[in-house]
Motif scaffolding. Structure first.
Motif, PDB file in Angstrom:
ATOM      1  N   LEU A  56       5.699  13.004  -6.911  1.00 23.59           N
ATOM      2  CA  LEU A  56       4.482  13.801  -6.803  1.00 23.59           C
ATOM      3  C   LEU A  56       4.871  15.269  -6.693  1.00 23.59           C
ATOM      4  O   LEU A  56       5.419  15.718  -5.681  1.00 23.59           O
ATOM      5  N   GLU A  57       4.621  16.032  -7.742  1.00 26.29           N
ATOM      6  CA  GLU A  57       4.896  17.462  -7.750  1.00 26.29           C
ATOM      7  C   GLU A  57       3.618  18.190  -7.354  1.00 26.29           C
ATOM      8  O   GLU A  57       2.590  18.074  -8.020  1.00 26.29           O
ATOM      9  N   ASP A  58       3.673  18.923  -6.270  1.00 26.38           N
ATOM     10  CA  ASP A  58       2.481  19.539  -5.686  1.00 26.38           C
ATOM     11  C   ASP A  58       2.545  21.052  -5.857  1.00 26.38           C
ATOM     12  O   ASP A  58       3.288  21.749  -5.165  1.00 26.38           O
ATOM     13  N   LYS A  59       1.745  21.563  -6.785  1.00 21.44           N
ATOM     14  CA  LYS A  59       1.696  23.011  -7.017  1.00 21.44           C
ATOM     15  C   LYS A  59       0.374  23.628  -6.592  1.00 21.44           C
ATOM     16  O   LYS A  59       0.166  24.819  -6.773  1.00 21.44           O
TER      17      LYS A  59
ATOM     18  N   LEU B 219       0.828  -1.207   0.000  1.00 23.25           N
ATOM     19  CA  LEU B 219       0.000   0.000   0.000  1.00 23.25           C
ATOM     20  C   LEU B 219       0.864   1.259   0.000  1.00 23.25           C
ATOM     21  O   LEU B 219       0.553   2.250  -0.672  1.00 23.25           O
ATOM     22  N   THR B 220       1.942   1.228   0.750  1.00 25.36           N
ATOM     23  CA  THR B 220       2.848   2.374   0.795  1.00 25.36           C
ATOM     24  C   THR B 220       3.436   2.652  -0.583  1.00 25.36           C
ATOM     25  O   THR B 220       3.579   3.812  -1.002  1.00 25.36           O
ATOM     26  N   ASN B 221       3.752   1.606  -1.329  1.00 22.00           N
ATOM     27  CA  ASN B 221       4.321   1.767  -2.659  1.00 22.00           C
ATOM     28  C   ASN B 221       3.380   2.499  -3.605  1.00 22.00           C
ATOM     29  O   ASN B 221       3.832   3.272  -4.460  1.00 22.00           O
ATOM     30  N   ILE B 222       2.072   2.319  -3.445  1.00 20.47           N
ATOM     31  CA  ILE B 222       1.141   2.926  -4.403  1.00 20.47           C
ATOM     32  C   ILE B 222       0.475   4.203  -3.887  1.00 20.47           C
ATOM     33  O   ILE B 222      -0.137   4.927  -4.672  1.00 20.47           O
ATOM     34  N   GLU B 223       0.578   4.480  -2.592  1.00 24.34           N
ATOM     35  CA  GLU B 223      -0.114   5.654  -2.055  1.00 24.34           C
ATOM     36  C   GLU B 223       0.821   6.726  -1.490  1.00 24.34           C
ATOM     37  O   GLU B 223       0.388   7.860  -1.272  1.00 24.34           O
ATOM     38  N   ILE B 224       2.074   6.379  -1.247  1.00 28.46           N
ATOM     39  CA  ILE B 224       3.030   7.354  -0.721  1.00 28.46           C
ATOM     40  C   ILE B 224       4.096   7.590  -1.783  1.00 28.46           C
ATOM     41  O   ILE B 224       4.787   6.652  -2.199  1.00 28.46           O
ATOM     42  N   PRO B 225       4.254   8.817  -2.242  1.00 31.43           N
ATOM     43  CA  PRO B 225       5.233   9.069  -3.309  1.00 31.43           C
ATOM     44  C   PRO B 225       6.658   8.805  -2.835  1.00 31.43           C
ATOM     45  O   PRO B 225       6.996   9.049  -1.669  1.00 31.43           O
ATOM     46  N   GLY B 226       7.476   8.301  -3.754  1.00 33.93           N
ATOM     47  CA  GLY B 226       8.884   8.149  -3.406  1.00 33.93           C
ATOM     48  C   GLY B 226       9.532   9.487  -3.146  1.00 33.93           C
ATOM     49  O   GLY B 226      10.394   9.637  -2.281  1.00 33.93           O
ATOM     50  N   LEU B 227       9.082  10.506  -3.903  1.00 31.77           N
ATOM     51  CA  LEU B 227       9.566  11.878  -3.718  1.00 31.77           C
ATOM     52  C   LEU B 227       8.385  12.831  -3.815  1.00 31.77           C
ATOM     53  O   LEU B 227       7.658  12.822  -4.811  1.00 31.77           O
ATOM     54  N   TYR B 228       8.192  13.618  -2.781  1.00 31.63           N
ATOM     55  CA  TYR B 228       7.148  14.642  -2.747  1.00 31.63           C
ATOM     56  C   TYR B 228       7.829  16.005  -2.845  1.00 31.63           C
ATOM     57  O   TYR B 228       8.759  16.306  -2.075  1.00 31.63           O
ATOM     58  N   VAL B 229       7.373  16.831  -3.783  1.00 36.67           N
ATOM     59  CA  VAL B 229       8.038  18.121  -4.031  1.00 36.67           C
ATOM     60  C   VAL B 229       7.012  19.245  -4.134  1.00 36.67           C
ATOM     61  O   VAL B 229       6.024  19.127  -4.874  1.00 36.67           O
ATOM     62  N   CYS B 230       7.250  20.320  -3.406  1.00 34.68           N
ATOM     63  CA  CYS B 230       6.505  21.575  -3.563  1.00 34.68           C
ATOM     64  C   CYS B 230       7.496  22.611  -4.093  1.00 34.68           C
ATOM     65  O   CYS B 230       8.201  23.270  -3.304  1.00 34.68           O
ATOM     66  N   PRO B 231       7.615  22.747  -5.401  1.00 33.59           N
ATOM     67  CA  PRO B 231       8.644  23.625  -5.974  1.00 33.59           C
ATOM     68  C   PRO B 231       8.561  25.071  -5.482  1.00 33.59           C
ATOM     69  O   PRO B 231       9.585  25.700  -5.200  1.00 33.59           O
ATOM     70  N   ASP B 232       7.337  25.608  -5.390  1.00 35.48           N
ATOM     71  CA  ASP B 232       7.186  27.015  -5.008  1.00 35.48           C
ATOM     72  C   ASP B 232       7.696  27.284  -3.598  1.00 35.48           C
ATOM     73  O   ASP B 232       8.050  28.415  -3.264  1.00 35.48           O
TER      74      ASP B 232
ATOM     75  N   LEU C 164       7.043  33.065  -7.081  1.00 34.14           N
ATOM     76  CA  LEU C 164       8.346  33.234  -6.456  1.00 34.14           C
ATOM     77  C   LEU C 164       8.343  32.532  -5.114  1.00 34.14           C
ATOM     78  O   LEU C 164       7.510  32.821  -4.254  1.00 34.14           O
ATOM     79  N   GLY C 165       9.230  31.577  -4.923  1.00 29.82           N
ATOM     80  CA  GLY C 165       9.228  30.783  -3.689  1.00 29.82           C
ATOM     81  C   GLY C 165      10.400  31.118  -2.790  1.00 29.82           C
ATOM     82  O   GLY C 165      11.513  31.272  -3.248  1.00 29.82           O
ATOM     83  N   GLN C 166      10.128  31.243  -1.524  1.00 29.13           N
ATOM     84  CA  GLN C 166      11.177  31.449  -0.535  1.00 29.13           C
ATOM     85  C   GLN C 166      11.056  30.368   0.534  1.00 29.13           C
ATOM     86  O   GLN C 166      11.289  30.610   1.701  1.00 29.13           O
ATOM     87  N   GLY C 167      10.685  29.198   0.116  1.00 32.86           N
ATOM     88  CA  GLY C 167      10.243  28.202   1.093  1.00 32.86           C
ATOM     89  C   GLY C 167      11.333  27.452   1.817  1.00 32.86           C
ATOM     90  O   GLY C 167      12.425  27.927   2.034  1.00 32.86           O
ATOM     91  N   LYS C 168      11.011  26.205   2.113  1.00 25.34           N
ATOM     92  CA  LYS C 168      11.816  25.378   2.999  1.00 25.34           C
ATOM     93  C   LYS C 168      12.176  24.099   2.289  1.00 25.34           C
ATOM     94  O   LYS C 168      11.642  23.782   1.240  1.00 25.34           O
ATOM     95  N   GLN C 169      13.059  23.348   2.871  1.00 27.57           N
ATOM     96  CA  GLN C 169      13.387  22.050   2.308  1.00 27.57           C
ATOM     97  C   GLN C 169      13.574  21.055   3.431  1.00 27.57           C
ATOM     98  O   GLN C 169      13.840  21.414   4.562  1.00 27.57           O
ATOM     99  N   ASP C 170      13.417  19.769   3.090  1.00 25.53           N
ATOM    100  CA  ASP C 170      13.560  18.703   4.078  1.00 25.53           C
ATOM    101  C   ASP C 170      14.414  17.605   3.467  1.00 25.53           C
ATOM    102  O   ASP C 170      14.128  17.163   2.380  1.00 25.53           O
TER     103      ASP C 170
END
Length: 789
Positions: A746-749, A694-707, A783-789
């Motif tokens: 998963l690119e989240d905009k 279930l984790t393989n299909i519902e949790i992205p290997g990489l989650y990204v919020c570019p902004d 324009l993004g001034q965000g954070k990273q993990d």
């Protein structure tokens, strides 16, 4: 007396002055000299702290035979006890940069003589106590486990006529607990029994909260963490002892009256041991406050919580797909068994341990043969798998025999764990939605069969205004009531309302969710999820409610459900291990190098952690992050998701001689099945395999919020920022493992846009060979001034 002093000062002034100095020094050494502000802080929290040195009689199952005790004074204290002499040095100071938190340290040193069969301890005595106080030991004790209880062997089912019915109180098995009916009221635990070594309570009368956090242990191993109420219930003593010594009784698999097996320590001159802990005081207007505080502090003292990168999600999925097709699929009848079919429990059970849940990731990510098998499973189930009551049959065997209950307990004939049908409606509806995306034909009798179960739930609710825990498969009547066993039902009916375009399902979903929130979440308890643990408080129904409240918010936009989801998620976090447990030297898990951060404790009866949530991916935590921006939720999911693959036996992840693809459900950090089982590897095939799929299909290997310049790598990959500016974010992905990684991205905009179900179907995949590195470019919309993990 003053004339005597006058006489000495007049005739022997030098001697008198020396005498006064000695008296002042003695007073300074004996008077409580913990800093005044900390002394006032303890008084404000109705607490008094003492040290004790205890001696036991091991031959009499560790009866306490003598002890020496004294109040802490912040200086070096001397203690003579049973032919031994001790120095005890205590220290108390405010925790750095943490409001209303104090660090305590007590160092015990035997400077002469010896003391056999002993332990040392810190005793924190709380006055103004009440049995109405909510006591919490994360993953082990909820509301003091102060419920009615029955001493029943595993797998327990309520037996007595007076216990069975729709309107009975919560009844748990014989577990460590504070008394609900007078008499001795005491809990003795060991630090490994808890997801975080801690004990806390909310004082009912003052609406104040206390948390006491400690480390796993010291040079003598795990700490003991105990609480005992006095006869009048106006005092309680919380004890941290070293080493762990259960007095007379310990907990062993459904039996809290099992003879103590602990061995006290033999202290000799020169031996030294230190007990440290941190105490927090805070405002606690409601029970939820206790959980909210825990989410903030749960990693404050635990030390190492690092993760390991051994297998990727995609390689785990490939391994499990192959195993399920070779071992679980019963070709003669066309269904995936939940286990190896070595006994009736491992053939077919719907919901809970995997029936019609494992088919979901196999349909989503499987090859053509696998998908063909999944569709055969649907044919097989809907031909005969619905009981006369309209609910799914609880269990089955040999492809043609359907039944309910536990065949070892004849009185449970036809009992159906209501959670199982709720699970089935939830996951089957998700699969129908997936089939629409895939262009797979949904046969009318599949659709009608699942709808029949939805209707049965609607009728059950309107008839009883509860869902119960067990119902009769023939009649649909509630046999055992109460519990939050059906915690996933609101999500299931909400999705069914969408799929079948039936508003009535949504109406009932909201009503059931409101019932669960009022009767369980608001009280800090959830129970009835597992079918083998009576109504012990459990993590399974706890997480199910997170998923349900989150789904309702996602589909309705009503902020109340978001608030309820956040409360439920913070309660669920108390089941998730916050650190890497140090297993006994030479135990299997010590040799393998298992790291426990992110493991999930099962329930207060089955006191083991598990590699996954039973049986969910944790996707609601990702959704909660998107809705709230609170990184706590995504961090919790990171721990859970990253924890799983290390328990899957594989050629590149050998777990002794465990069969490849057979994933155990048990991570034993405590002695609930014996001291020798701590760190032992149980070689078996379990539902944990489904949790990983279930984790393989519902949790992205990489989650990204570019902004926001924010990303989280859930998969076993290393991600770093190559560059970032106003227009784009460039990430470098590296596969550090020895297996291939097909990383879902998963690119989240648009965080304000709902994700819905099957949101990873068709998403971008990045293929990384072992050791390979690739770069990904993400364009920004603002324009993004965000954070990273």
């Amino acid at each position: 007396m003053r004339y005597i002093f006058f006489f000495f000062f007049h005739y022997f002034p030098k001697q008198a002055l020396l005498l006064v100095m000695i008296l002042l020094l003695v007073q300074a050494k004996t008077k409580a000299q913990i800093p005044d502000d900390i002394a006032m802080w303890l008084k404000k929290n109705n607490a008094d702290i003492r040290y004790s040195i205890n001696q036991y009689d091991f031959s009499r199952f560790n009866v306490l035979i003598d002890h020496a005790s004294s109040a802490l004074n912040g200086y070096l204290q001397r203690q003579d006890f049973k032919g031994s002499t001790w120095e005890v040095y205590s220290k108390a100071e405010h925790a750095n940069n943490i409001q209303d938190a104090v660090d305590f340290s007590i160092r015990f040193k035997c400077i002469s003589g010896h003391l056999r069969q002993s332990a040392v301890a810190a005793d924190i005595d709380f006055s103004s106590w009440s049995e109405k106080n909510y006591v919490l030991l994360p993953g082990a004790v909820y509301n003091g486990n102060r419920f009615e209880w029955r001493r029943l062997r595993y797998s327990p089912k309520l037996y007595e006529v007076q216990d069975i019915g729709i309107d009975k109180p919560i009844i748990v098995s014989d577990i460590p607990k504070l008394s609900e009916s007078g008499g001795v009221s005491r809990i003795q635990e060991r630090s490994g029994s808890m997801s975080t070594p801690a004990i806390g309570f909310r004082a009912d009368s003052s609406a104040k909260g206390i948390w006491i956090l400690t480390h796993q242990g010291n040079s003598l191993g795990d700490y003991g963490i105990n609480i005992e109420e006095n006869r009048a219930r106006d005092h309680a003593i919380i004890t941290i002892n070293s080493p762990v010594v259960h007095e007379q009784y310990t907990y062993f698999a459904n039996d809290a009256h099992y003879p103590s097996q602990d061995k006290p320590h033999d202290f000799n001159a020169g031996d030294e041991v230190i007990i440290t802990f941190r105490m927090y005081g805070f405002e606690a207007p409601e029970v939820q406050s206790l959980f909210n505080k825990l989410t903030i502090i749960r990693k404050d003292l635990v030390g190492d919580s690092s993760i390991t990168q051994k297998l990727t999600f995609s390689e785990s999925m490939r391994t499990l797909e192959d195993k399920f097709n070779k071992v679980n699929f019963v070709d003669k009848y066309g269904y995936y068994s939940v286990g190896l079919r070595e006994n009736f429990l491992q053939d077919w059970q719907i919901g809970w341990t995997g029936g019609m849940i494992s088919t979901y990731p196999l349909l989503f990510a499987g090859n053509a043969e696998t998908r063909k098998n999944v569709l055969r499973n649907f044919d097989w189930l809907f031909l005969n798998g619905i009981s006369p009551s309209g609910f799914y049959y609880d269990a089955g065997k040999d492809g043609t025999i359907w039944y309910g209950g536990d065949i070892r307990k004849p009185h449970t004939h036809n009992w159906h764990l209501i959670r199982k049908s709720a699970d089935a409606v939830y996951y089957i509806t998700k699969q129908f939605m997936l089939m629409q995306k895939m262009g797979v034909y949904v046969k009318p009798y599949w659709k009608d069969g699942n709808k029949k179960v939805c209707d049965a739930f609607v009728n059950l609710w309107y008839k009883n205004h509860q869902i119960g825990q067990f119902i009769d498969s023939n009649t649909g009547e509630i046999v055992v009531g109460g519990s939050s066993s059906g915690g996933i039902l609101p999500a299931a009916l909400a999705l069914a309302s969408q799929y079948y375009r039936n508003p009535a399902y949504m109406d009932v979903a909201k009503q059931v969710a409101g019932y669960y929130n009022e009767n369980f979440t608001r009280k800090g308890i959830t129970c009835g999820g597992p079918g083998d643990a009576l109504q012990n408080i459990d993590s399974e129904s706890s997480y199910a409610l997170v998923e349900s409240y989150t789904t309702l918010y996602e589909l309705t936009g009503d902020k109340q459900w978001l608030n309820d989801a956040e409360n439920a998620a913070r309660q669920f976090s108390s089941w998730v291990v916050s650190y890497n447990y140090k297993f006994p030297a030479k135990s299997s898990f010590d040799q393998i190098g298992i790291r426990t951060t992110g493991a999930v404790y099962a329930n207060t009866q089955n006191k083991h952690a598990a590699p996954a949530i039973c049986t969910f991916s944790g996707q609601a935590l990702l959704k909660l992050y998107r809705f709230t921006g609170d990184v706590f939720y995504i961090g919790l999911l990171y721990d859970v998701a990253h924890n799983m693959p290390q328990y899957l036996p594989h050629p590149e992840n050998k777990l002794e001689d465990a069969t490849y693809g057979y994933m155990s459900e048990r991570i034993s950090m405590t002695d609930w099945q014996g001291l020798d089982k701590i760190g032992a590897l149980l070689k078996m095939s379990t539902w944990a395999e489904t949790g990983l799929m279930l984790t393989n299909i519902e949790i992205p290997g990489l989650y990204v919020c570019p902004d926001d310049n924010y990303f989280v790598a859930f998969d076993s990959i290393v991600v770093t920022v190559k560059s970032q500016d106003e227009k784009q974010l460039i990430l470098q992905l590296k596969n550090p493992t020895k297996v291939v990684a097909d990383v879902s991205v998963l690119e989240d905009k648009a965080k304000n846009k709902i994700m819905g179900e099957n949101y990873l179907y068709g998403c971008e995949k990045v293929n990384l060979k072992p050791g390979e590195t690739k770069e990904l470019i993400f364009k920004k919309s603002v324009l993004g001034q965000g954070k990273q993990d």
